[in-house]
Design an enzyme around this catalytic site. Structure first.
Site, PDB file in Angstrom:
ATOM      1  N   SER B  65       0.844  -1.199   0.000  1.00 16.03           N
ATOM      2  CA  SER B  65       0.000   0.000   0.000  1.00 16.03           C
ATOM      3  C   SER B  65       0.882   1.254   0.000  1.00 16.03           C
ATOM      4  O   SER B  65       2.062   1.196   0.339  1.00 16.03           O
ATOM      5  CB  SER B  65      -0.902   0.003   1.233  1.00 16.03           C
ATOM      6  OG  SER B  65      -1.785  -1.097   1.190  1.00 16.03           O
ATOM      7  N   HIS B  66       0.262   2.382  -0.331  1.00 17.55           N
ATOM      8  CA  HIS B  66       1.038   3.631  -0.446  1.00 17.55           C
ATOM      9  C   HIS B  66       1.882   3.961   0.790  1.00 17.55           C
ATOM     10  O   HIS B  66       3.071   4.256   0.652  1.00 17.55           O
ATOM     11  CB  HIS B  66       0.106   4.799  -0.763  1.00 17.55           C
ATOM     12  CG  HIS B  66      -0.663   4.629  -2.025  1.00 17.55           C
ATOM     13  ND1 HIS B  66      -0.088   4.200  -3.207  1.00 17.55           N
ATOM     14  CD2 HIS B  66      -1.970   4.805  -2.305  1.00 17.55           C
ATOM     15  CE1 HIS B  66      -1.003   4.135  -4.149  1.00 17.55           C
ATOM     16  NE2 HIS B  66      -2.168   4.477  -3.637  1.00 17.55           N
TER      17      HIS B  66
END
Lengths: 342, 117
Positions: B65-66
């Site tokens: 994820s970011h």
């Protein structure tokens, strides 16, 4: 060949939290115009008979981007209900382009290798600055701000068009080179306001000592073993191809991207359902602009594509299990499998 | 120290600091250098806070994820998938967390202000 690609992409998808996609998920969007997209790809195949496949692959430029697009095409082939033989033919054609871009680890299991040994030697003869904690932190922040700008320009799914991590390249003595390339940061045809941006891209060349780097089929999925800040032995930054090592310039660029990434996010998240679909359709075609134009195909989405997405809610065709999703995605992606999301 | 929450450690390092729960970009002016950013999931409006933070904790997310990706680039610890972190952790809490094991400890130490990684 495709079996290994599918395995690599399942590995990449397997680590994702599917609940985090914003402002939309391609799983809800692509099935709306899957048949129309496959028709466009078939048109490309037909027109490609008149051009060199080597030249055509160069129009894609980015191996990680092409892997993502192949993955999406494999999904579209299934949701569009294309027959097995035709699925195989289309998938193998796209894969043949990937083979021309990637020099090693074509499927991207743990790296993204695009340079030959002599090309790396040439890069390493250029001027590099000595690494420091300050430089390592600043480059990490610059990466973070530009990464989020790309996220707003191209959503979670076309990110590879704006960022490609390349490497690692073994330099000996526990040293590696990793190249972090940001490109297409001012897509004027997609977002008119980006015409005023100070650069269209930049590249960070990082030489690490005692740090291991890997990525999966999606090159932004990076992993480090060791400390990439303390382990930064030397670095080189090019902005639009020009060497720029002054930390002050990089700080200004970072501040600009920090501001623009927030503004861009506000802009894309303010679009209503219909506007967001149209913009994302335009995006999917835009990232193939050079490719389509090389084949003599106008890059803009055609009427059939616009009609296909009009007044439609997000698709709910994909229903992976909550846990242990790998088998589900393997069946979706593998063109040989008679498995159709429903 | 009391173990209060466990999530998925995605960027290694141990950090001790003050919690700042962020619900949106409007919380930006209150974020101080070396605060620990605790949020549901980071988004691009939080980039200035991410740059200032000494660590990031999110309610949701995975290894790719970011927040996980950018934390590794910035060399700061990060935990994702720490369910209800934004409810369990409060503004001003002093915590220590391990970005490898995913363990978050609350500490009651007036002399906490000695951070290490």
């Amino acid at each position: 060949m495709l079996t290994k690609f599918v395995e690599s992409y399942v590995q990449a998808i397997g680590d994702m939290d599917m609940t985090t996609f914003e402002p939309l998920s391609l799983f809800g969007f692509h099935p709306m115009f899957d048949k129309e997209w496959i028709a466009r790809i078939e048109k490309c195949m037909e027109y490609s008979k008149h051009v060199s496949m080597d030249d055509l692959a160069k129009k894609i430029k980015n191996a990680s981007h092409l892997r993502a697009q192949l993955c999406f095409i494999l999904m579209d082939l299934k949701t569009a209900g294309i027959a097995p033989e035709k699925r195989k033919k289309i998938a193998e054609w796209v894969y043949s382009l990937l083979e021309k871009l990637a020099k090693k680890d074509v499927n991207g299991f743990k790296s993204n290798i695009k340079h030959t040994h002599s090309e790396i030697e040439k890069i390493m003869k250029k001027k590099f600055e000595k690494g420091s904690i300050e430089a390592g932190k600043l480059l990490g922040r610059l990466y973070t701000s530009a990464y989020h700008l790309v996220n707003g320009l191209y959503t979670d799914f076309y990110t590879d068009w704006g960022i490609e991590n390349i490497g690692p390249y073994d330099l000996g003595d526990g040293r590696i080179l990793v190249i972090k390339k940001f490109a297409n940061l001012n897509p004027k045809l997609l977002w008119a306001h980006t015409k005023d941006f100070p650069c269209s891209g930049f590249t960070i060349y990082s030489v690490y000592k005692d740090v291991k780097f890997s990525c999966d089929a999606i090159s932004v999925h990076t992993q480090y073993e060791g400390d990439p800040i303390k382990g930064l032995e030397s670095f080189r930054v090019e902005i639009d191809g020009k060497e720029t090592h002054q930390l002050g310039v990089l700080k200004v660029l970072n501040e600009f991207f920090e501001k623009k990434s927030a503004e861009q996010w506000d802009l894309i998240t303010s679009l209503d359902h219909e506007e967001l679909k149209k913009k994302t359709l335009l995006m999917r075609c835009f990232i193939f602009k050079d490719f389509f134009e090389h084949l003599g195909i106008h890059w803009i989405p055609n009427k059939e594509m616009f009609d296909a997405i009009k007044d439609k809610p997000w698709s709910t065709i994909y229903n992976p299990p909550k846990k242990d999703q790998n088998e589900y995605w393997r069946n979706v992606l593998d063109p040989k499998e008679e498995f159709y999301p429903s | 120290m009391q173990l209060i929450l466990t999530g998925l450690g995605v960027s290694q390092g141990i950090v001790k600091g003050k919690v700042k729960v962020i619900n949106g970009k409007d919380d930006h002016p209150h974020f101080e250098e070396d605060d620990i950013l605790v949020t549901h999931l980071t988004d691009p409006t939080m980039v200035p806070m991410m740059s200032k933070s000494s660590g990031i904790i999110c309610n949701i997310g995975g290894l790719t994820s970011h927040p996980s990706i950018v934390s590794r680039e910035m060399g700061i610890p990060c935990i994702v998938s720490a369910d209800k972190a934004t409810t369990i952790l409060k503004d001003g809490d002093i915590i220590q967390f391990d970005g490898k094991t995913g363990e978050i400890h609350k500490i009651d130490d007036k002399n906490w202000n000695m951070r290490w990684k």
